[in-house]
Design a protein around this motif. Sequence first.
Motif, PDB file in Angstrom:
ATOM      1  N   ALA A  83      48.411  32.396  31.660  1.00  0.00           N
ATOM      2  CA  ALA A  83      48.525  33.208  32.877  1.00  0.00           C
ATOM      3  C   ALA A  83      49.004  34.634  32.604  1.00  0.00           C
ATOM      4  O   ALA A  83      48.482  35.591  33.184  1.00  0.00           O
ATOM      5  CB  ALA A  83      49.451  32.524  33.876  1.00  0.00           C
ATOM      6  N   GLN A  84      49.978  34.792  31.717  1.00  0.00           N
ATOM      7  CA  GLN A  84      50.528  36.129  31.461  1.00  0.00           C
ATOM      8  C   GLN A  84      49.536  37.033  30.732  1.00  0.00           C
ATOM      9  O   GLN A  84      49.691  38.249  30.721  1.00  0.00           O
ATOM     10  CB  GLN A  84      51.860  36.062  30.693  1.00  0.00           C
ATOM     11  CG  GLN A  84      51.747  35.600  29.262  1.00  0.00           C
ATOM     12  CD  GLN A  84      51.801  34.081  29.083  1.00  0.00           C
ATOM     13  OE1 GLN A  84      51.685  33.318  30.047  1.00  0.00           O
ATOM     14  NE2 GLN A  84      51.972  33.643  27.846  1.00  0.00           N
ATOM     15  N   ASP A  85      48.503  36.441  30.132  1.00  0.00           N
ATOM     16  CA  ASP A  85      47.499  37.217  29.408  1.00  0.00           C
ATOM     17  C   ASP A  85      46.222  37.452  30.214  1.00  0.00           C
ATOM     18  O   ASP A  85      45.289  38.099  29.726  1.00  0.00           O
ATOM     19  CB  ASP A  85      47.133  36.502  28.103  1.00  0.00           C
ATOM     20  CG  ASP A  85      48.325  36.375  27.173  1.00  0.00           C
ATOM     21  OD1 ASP A  85      49.234  37.233  27.229  1.00  0.00           O
ATOM     22  OD2 ASP A  85      48.354  35.399  26.391  1.00  0.00           O
ATOM     23  N   ALA A  86      46.163  36.917  31.432  1.00  0.00           N
ATOM     24  CA  ALA A  86      44.927  36.951  32.214  1.00  0.00           C
ATOM     25  C   ALA A  86      44.485  38.373  32.549  1.00  0.00           C
ATOM     26  O   ALA A  86      43.322  38.726  32.332  1.00  0.00           O
ATOM     27  CB  ALA A  86      45.084  36.130  33.491  1.00  0.00           C
ATOM     28  N   LEU A  87      45.376  39.192  33.074  1.00  0.00           N
ATOM     29  CA  LEU A  87      44.978  40.541  33.469  1.00  0.00           C
ATOM     30  C   LEU A  87      44.529  41.371  32.268  1.00  0.00           C
ATOM     31  O   LEU A  87      43.433  41.958  32.307  1.00  0.00           O
ATOM     32  CB  LEU A  87      46.079  41.249  34.257  1.00  0.00           C
ATOM     33  CG  LEU A  87      45.705  42.636  34.783  1.00  0.00           C
ATOM     34  CD1 LEU A  87      44.459  42.581  35.672  1.00  0.00           C
ATOM     35  CD2 LEU A  87      46.882  43.229  35.546  1.00  0.00           C
ATOM     36  N   PRO A  88      45.286  41.425  31.179  1.00  0.00           N
ATOM     37  CA  PRO A  88      44.791  42.173  30.020  1.00  0.00           C
ATOM     38  C   PRO A  88      43.453  41.639  29.492  1.00  0.00           C
ATOM     39  O   PRO A  88      42.586  42.417  29.079  1.00  0.00           O
ATOM     40  CB  PRO A  88      45.894  42.022  28.967  1.00  0.00           C
ATOM     41  CG  PRO A  88      47.129  41.721  29.751  1.00  0.00           C
ATOM     42  CD  PRO A  88      46.660  40.951  30.957  1.00  0.00           C
ATOM     43  N   ALA A  89      43.257  40.324  29.536  1.00  0.00           N
ATOM     44  CA  ALA A  89      41.990  39.743  29.080  1.00  0.00           C
ATOM     45  C   ALA A  89      40.841  40.169  29.988  1.00  0.00           C
ATOM     46  O   ALA A  89      39.736  40.479  29.506  1.00  0.00           O
ATOM     47  CB  ALA A  89      42.098  38.219  29.025  1.00  0.00           C
TER      48      ALA A  89
END
Length: 192
Positions: A83-89
């Motif tokens: 979840a914490q990597d979703a926006l950058p991905a």
Amino acid sequence: MKKTAARSKEATHERIVDAAARAIRRSGYHGTGVADIMKEAGLTHGGFYAHFASRDAMLAEAADHAGSEAVALMERVAAAVPAQDALPAMIRAYLSETHAKAIETGCATAALASEMPRQAPEVRRAATRRIKEMIDLVARHSPEWGQSGAHEQALVAVSTMVGALVLARAVDDPRLSDALRDAAQRHLTHAD
């Protein structure tokens, strides 16, 4: 027998919409003709009105379909990482060279935004709904989600992503294209 005919008509309708969604991203709204879309879908021009009341009705469905594909792609990207990597991905995927080159299957907003003000209300309404979905998706994956200003940050992020992609596709200099996408990505992900 009626169910089979209805399924067949529905499948044909979807084939036309899919062809139209690719065509509008490839050639723009004004460069997309009914005859060409029907040919691309493997059908004759005469069958068009069995599926759509007008060209604008078809374009509205095509805009909706193309927009839904962009949102679905970003949802799949977000779901594939913590979840914490979703926006950058999502930002990396959107601003990737692969996406920049995928005009026919990529983001409809980046391909068609400059034509949108001159479209029929139903076409604009369909595109607007999908743009709102993309903004909401970005907002939901923002670390600031639920806080004051998260929606505004999502507006800025989506505007930056779309603008960078439009410019990256517009220029004929590959290094400038890369630089535009890279700068937007670094800005949005706060990477150095």
